[in-house]
Design an enzyme around this catalytic site. Structure first.
Site, PDB file in Angstrom:
ATOM      1  CG  ASP A  13      -1.907  -0.720   1.053  1.00 13.32           C
ATOM      2  OD1 ASP A  13      -1.757  -1.377   0.525  1.00 13.32           O
ATOM      3  OD2 ASP A  13      -1.716  -1.207   2.905  1.00 13.32           O
ATOM      4  CD  GLU A 230      -8.830  -2.648  -1.598  1.00 17.74           C
ATOM      5  OE1 GLU A 230      -9.443  -2.567  -0.020  1.00 17.74           O
ATOM      6  OE2 GLU A 230      -8.122  -4.104  -1.390  1.00 17.74           O
TER       7      GLU A 230
END
Ligand code: FUB
Length: 331
Positions: A13, A230
């Site tokens: 991420d 997301e």
């Protein structure tokens, strides 16, 4: 094929930023901490339980291709009074000599909230505020600062990210567990909220950042290859606002372009084709006149919850569209 930026720890991420001419990557710190958390109260109904991260590590480098430094923990869950578990994808911002680390974590009731921690250094250590940002929910904060100095947070994630449990901004753990709304309904959209000048709270209630098709109609919940799942990220290129995101179940990083930081954003196509592993999450940043895509895959571990961050160059076509990146093909 790009290679992992670091191999001594697992990272994912990646939210990359340039502060003072140096590249900083704010990453999830993946850990192999036994079997997935059990599906018991108060966490019943949650998913993504193999992602049990407990701290954040910052990576930094002075140039792409240069030595990548792995810095000491920037924030540990034990120092966040409200957080119980699962420190997922973070982001950071800098303003007036201070630095802000934004992060989602589950509180003791099992609800994802978004917190903020501050430091005088981009490396931390960061000191967490005692409570999450008021009105925050779900996961994957991405904070974008426009040319006029106003910052906005984009956030939200389906399924284990609980966006579907917060449709009215109120956490409802008994909301249907299904990832999507009925297929012919508009998809759930990422959220956007202006940040207060002190960067610590929202300045307004979050609203939908609508992603629409070329006809201006919201993407539908059944449009799995294009709808938001997301990992929102915002960047500006030639005066336009590029909202990029993961399509989750179909594993693309897609993007949509708008005229305002609030949208609507018109779907354009993919930035990145599926990587090894289930999740895909990215950031896009300009450094010394070239554009870079930071992303992650599971090359080192072959386990979807133990990932490694990577970087590759990103190119625009003359019409402002982005050249699609195939992670398995080198340029
Ligand atoms: O790393 C945990 C979660 O997986 C992130 O918050 C999502 O974006 C996905 O990458």
């Amino acid at each position: 094929m790009s290679q992992p930026l670091v191999t001594s720890i697992y990272t994912a991420d990646p939210s990359a930023h340039v502060f003072g001419g140096r590249i900083y990557i704010y990453a999830s710190h993946d850990i192999d901490d036994g079997p997935p958390l059990s599906d018991v109260e108060p966490f019943k109904g949650s998913e993504g339980n193999a992602f049990k991260m407990r701290d954040y590590r910052v990576l930094s480098m002075d140039r792409i291709g240069g030595e990548v430094k792995v810095h000491p923990p920037a924030l540990d869950i034990k120092d966040v009074p409200w957080a119980a578990r699962q420190m997922w994808a973070p982001d950071a911002a800098g303003k007036d000599g201070a630095f802000y680390l934004y992060f989602p974590a589950k509180d003791r009731a099992g609800a994802f909230r978004i917190g903020v921690a501050t430091s005088k250094s981009p490396l931390g250590p960061f000191v967490a505020r005692p409570k999450p940002i008021k009105g925050s929910f779900s996961i994957d904060p991405a904070v974008f600062t426009d040319d006029d100095g106003q910052s906005y947070m984009y956030f939200g994630g389906l399924s284990g990210g609980q966006l579907q449990m917060n449709s009215n901004g109120v956490y409802n753990p008994t909301a249907p567990k299904s990832v999507d709304l009925p297929k012919d309904q508009p998809a759930l959209m990422p959220k956007v909220a202006k940040m207060r000048a002190d960067m610590l709270e929202f300045a307004e209630p979050p609203r939908d950042a609508a992603i629409v098709d070329q006809a201006g109609k919201p993407l539908l919940a059944g449009d799995g290859a294009r709808r938001y799942f997301e990992a929102a990220w915002m960047h500006k290129y030639k005066g336009k606002y590029y909202l990029s995101y993961s399509t989750g179940t179909t594993h693309f990083i897609a993007y949509a372009v708008g005229e305002s930081p609030y949208g609507p954003f018109t779907y354009q196509g993919n930035v990145l084709l599926p990587v090894q592993g289930w999740t895909t999450h990215h950031s896009i940043v300009e450094f010394e006149g070239r554009w870079w895509l930071f992303y992650a895959d599971s090359q080192l571990s072959n386990k979807t919850w133990l990932r490694n961050v990577k970087v590759t160059e990103l190119f625009y076509n003359p019409d402002g569209t982005i050249r699609v990146i195939d992670p398995f093909v080198s340029d």
